[in-house]
Design an enzyme around this catalytic site. Structure first.
Site, mmCIF file in Angstrom:
data_model
loop_
_atom_site.group_PDB
_atom_site.id
_atom_site.type_symbol
_atom_site.label_atom_id
_atom_site.label_comp_id
_atom_site.label_asym_id
_atom_site.label_seq_id
_atom_site.Cartn_x
_atom_site.Cartn_y
_atom_site.Cartn_z
ATOM 1 N N GLU A 1 11.078 -8.232 -3.703
ATOM 2 C CA GLU A 1 11.402 -6.898 -3.357
ATOM 3 C C GLU A 1 11.185 -6.639 -1.640
ATOM 4 O O GLU A 1 9.998 -6.201 -1.686
ATOM 5 C CB GLU A 1 11.316 -5.781 -4.192
ATOM 6 C CG GLU A 1 12.439 -4.563 -3.822
ATOM 7 C CD GLU A 1 11.627 -3.521 -2.971
ATOM 8 O OE1 GLU A 1 12.298 -3.546 -1.847
ATOM 9 O OE2 GLU A 1 10.734 -3.025 -3.189
ATOM 10 N N HIS B 1 -3.674 -6.244 -4.998
ATOM 11 C CA HIS B 1 -3.186 -5.180 -4.388
ATOM 12 C C HIS B 1 -3.579 -5.265 -2.789
ATOM 13 O O HIS B 1 -4.073 -6.076 -2.394
ATOM 14 C CB HIS B 1 -3.789 -3.696 -4.797
ATOM 15 C CG HIS B 1 -2.867 -2.671 -4.907
ATOM 16 N ND1 HIS B 1 -1.612 -2.443 -4.048
ATOM 17 C CD2 HIS B 1 -2.748 -1.498 -5.660
ATOM 18 C CE1 HIS B 1 -1.097 -1.363 -4.422
ATOM 19 N NE2 HIS B 1 -1.713 -0.906 -5.249
ATOM 20 N N TRP C 1 0.754 -1.147 0.000
ATOM 21 C CA TRP C 1 0.072 0.001 0.035
ATOM 22 C C TRP C 1 0.854 1.317 -0.086
ATOM 23 O O TRP C 1 0.394 2.303 -0.186
ATOM 24 C CB TRP C 1 -0.955 -0.008 1.370
ATOM 25 C CG TRP C 1 -0.080 -0.409 2.537
ATOM 26 C CD1 TRP C 1 -0.040 -1.503 2.982
ATOM 27 C CD2 TRP C 1 0.819 0.366 3.173
ATOM 28 N NE1 TRP C 1 0.851 -1.600 4.115
ATOM 29 C CE2 TRP C 1 1.553 -0.256 4.304
ATOM 30 C CE3 TRP C 1 1.197 1.849 3.008
ATOM 31 C CZ2 TRP C 1 2.422 0.008 5.403
ATOM 32 C CZ3 TRP C 1 1.942 2.398 4.167
ATOM 33 C CH2 TRP C 1 2.724 1.365 5.102
ATOM 34 N N ASN C 2 2.120 1.221 0.434
ATOM 35 C CA ASN C 2 2.801 2.396 0.655
ATOM 36 C C ASN C 2 2.957 3.422 -0.554
ATOM 37 O O ASN C 2 3.055 4.737 -0.413
ATOM 38 C CB ASN C 2 4.240 2.194 1.405
ATOM 39 C CG ASN C 2 5.131 1.232 0.424
ATOM 40 O OD1 ASN C 2 4.774 0.609 -0.273
ATOM 41 N ND2 ASN C 2 6.421 1.462 0.740
ATOM 42 N N CYS D 1 10.411 1.244 1.893
ATOM 43 C CA CYS D 1 11.464 0.148 2.137
ATOM 44 C C CYS D 1 12.796 0.622 1.934
ATOM 45 O O CYS D 1 13.747 0.057 3.022
ATOM 46 C CB CYS D 1 11.072 -1.053 1.057
ATOM 47 S SG CYS D 1 11.097 -0.591 -0.804
ATOM 48 N N GLY E 1 7.010 -6.304 -0.279
ATOM 49 C CA GLY E 1 6.576 -6.515 1.055
ATOM 50 C C GLY E 1 7.573 -6.818 1.838
ATOM 51 O O GLY E 1 8.721 -6.686 2.139
ATOM 52 N N SER E 2 7.104 -7.357 3.163
ATOM 53 C CA SER E 2 8.096 -7.846 4.159
ATOM 54 C C SER E 2 8.861 -8.865 3.773
ATOM 55 O O SER E 2 8.308 -9.661 2.952
ATOM 56 C CB SER E 2 7.334 -7.919 5.627
ATOM 57 O OG SER E 2 6.598 -9.164 5.261
#
Length: 458
Positions: free
Chosen positions: A229, A156, A131-132, A263, A207-208
């Site tokens: 990523e 998404h 979402w960022n 990130c 993501g994480s």
């Protein structure tokens, strides 16, 4: 049927409720994207590139609406929305300009004949995005794959479903066939089932590192190429010969941009002892001057975080770091107001064993780390399980550049500046920050079949 309701993180108010796809509906979306692939791949690459170029202009034409949607759904300060739209349009332009040449067949000599190296599309590429940066993350992975001849599915983040569906409309407005780019409104369990479908040929996630491990393992279980990523706790080094004023100004921006939820943001500030006090005093003062404000107002520097849950998790990391010896120099308290607000925060006395040193703080919290000297600062920079980005402040630009090239164990490094992404430069990391690249020539070629055709002399 399950539903998801998006929420304005600045006010806590509900925005819109969406119905998730059923399992059968989701499978049907995948099958239509697979069917569309066989027509899309046969178009001239120049025609596919032209559609992506039109998409860039469509994004520019709808800039204000897209900015407002980003701000409403995830809290991005409205003034930071336009640069995201413009970056997305620039990625479309670059990909349209260079994709046909980068993917062109190459004839090479071969003993007893000749050979052709060809870059062929593989099919449906499935993107799981956060979402960022709700536009950029989608454009970043999808337009290169569309020009290459693949079709694209997007899952998404649930908090930005509105952006996902609006982008689907804009892709079609640009002339990209409806089934060549499709949005899946699904949950995580359904996503695993999508990865397993034989029609899906590649999987990409931002993501994480926990999400990356899960998705990459699911993709590998089915022998599918993946790009992940992931997060990081990027170190920015302030060496003993640094321009401290420049370092402070850049480090504030590098920490609070996008409300600290990036990130590849500057997160750990490793400062040589010789200039530590000077940097610390100025940096704490500058971060303390950053005010939280209405993200819909042009002058807002720091808006809310994306969700209350994420804000609370960040605060727990701050508390855990303090319990292990860190010191809050400014900020560090949750405001008593509706929404997902958190102030610009600086932690000092950050050492190994604290979340502020070891983990990723995904919000406006900076970790100050005192290094004995320049060599110690360089050691600390690589003392991380992550390896996405980083930076060096030094007046000796050549020496800093050489060290960045040969010793900094990350995918990207800034020297005397802070830059998030460029359309032509590879983007990605190493170690727990993932593998594979987006942007540039490497990103264009992540999900193509590099095929050798060998033709013997008659």
């Amino acid at each position: 049927m399950s539903t998801i309701t998006t929420r304005n993180p600045a006010t806590g108010e509900d925005l819109k409720t969406y119905q998730l796809h059923t399992d059968a509906e989701a499978r049907q979306v995948v099958e239509t994207a697979d069917a569309a692939f066989y027509d899309w791949r046969r178009l001239l690459i120049e025609d596919r590139a032209a559609a992506v170029r039109r998409l860039g202009q469509v994004l520019r034409d709808n800039e204000r609406e897209l900015c407002e949607l980003m701000t409403a759904e995830m809290g991005k300060p409205i003034a930071q929305g336009a640069p995201e739209v413009q970056l997305c349009a620039a990625i479309c332009d670059w990909t349209a300009d260079h994709g046909p040449d980068l993917l062109r067949d190459e004839e090479v000599p071969m003993e007893g004949g000749r050979a052709v190296i060809s870059h062929q599309p593989i099919g449906v590429v499935y993107g799981i995005q956060p979402w960022n940066f709700p536009m950029y993350q989608v454009i970043r992975f999808s337009v290169s794959q569309l020009v290459a001849g693949n079709t694209v599915l997007l899952k998404h983040a649930e908090s930005v479903f509105g952006m996902a569906l609006r982008l689907e409309e804009l892709y079609q407005e640009a002339g990209i066939p409806a089934d060549a780019f499709k949005v899946l409104l699904i949950d995580h369990d359904q996503s695993d089932d999508i990865i397993a479908m034989p029609q899906v040929r590649g999987v990409t996630l931002t993501g994480s590192d926990g999400a990356g491990r899960h998705v990459a393992s699911k993709a590998s279980e089915h022998l599918k190429k993946s790009v992940v990523e992931l997060g990081s706790n990027d170190s920015y080094l302030v060496l003993s010969d640094a321009d401290v004023e420049l370092a402070v100004q850049t480090s504030v921006q590098g920490r609070i941009a996008n409300n600290g939820q990036t990130c590849v943001a500057a997160k750990r500030f490793v400062v040589a002892n010789e200039v530590y006090d000077q940097f610390r005093d100025a940096y704490v003062e500058a971060m303390g001057a950053v005010e939280m404000g209405d993200p819909m107002q042009e002058g807002c520097a720091l808006g809310p975080m994306s969700r209350v849950q994420l804000r609370d998790e960040l605060h727990d990391q701050v508390i855990a770091s303090v319990e292990k010896g860190a010191k809050v120099s400014v900020g560090g308290e949750k405001p008593d107001r509706a929404g997902a607000w958190y102030p610009a925060t600086v932690l000092e006395n950050v050492v190994p064993g604290q979340p502020a040193y070891d983990d990723e703080l995904f919000g406006p919290v900076a970790a100050l780390i005192r290094a004995d000297d320049d060599d110690d600062a360089k050691r600390i920079a690589n003392d991380s399980r992550y390896g996405l980005g980083g930076g060096i402040f030094s007046r000796d630009v050549e020496a800093a550049t050489q060290w960045a090239l040969t010793e900094f164990d990350t995918g990207m490094v800034n020297v005397n500046g802070f830059s998030l992404a460029q359309p032509h430069l590879p983007f990605g990391g190493v170690k727990d920050s993932g593998f594979g690249r987006e942007h540039g020539e490497p990103g264009m070629k992540e999900f193509v079949n590099i095929k050798s055709v060998m033709i013997a002399d008659a």
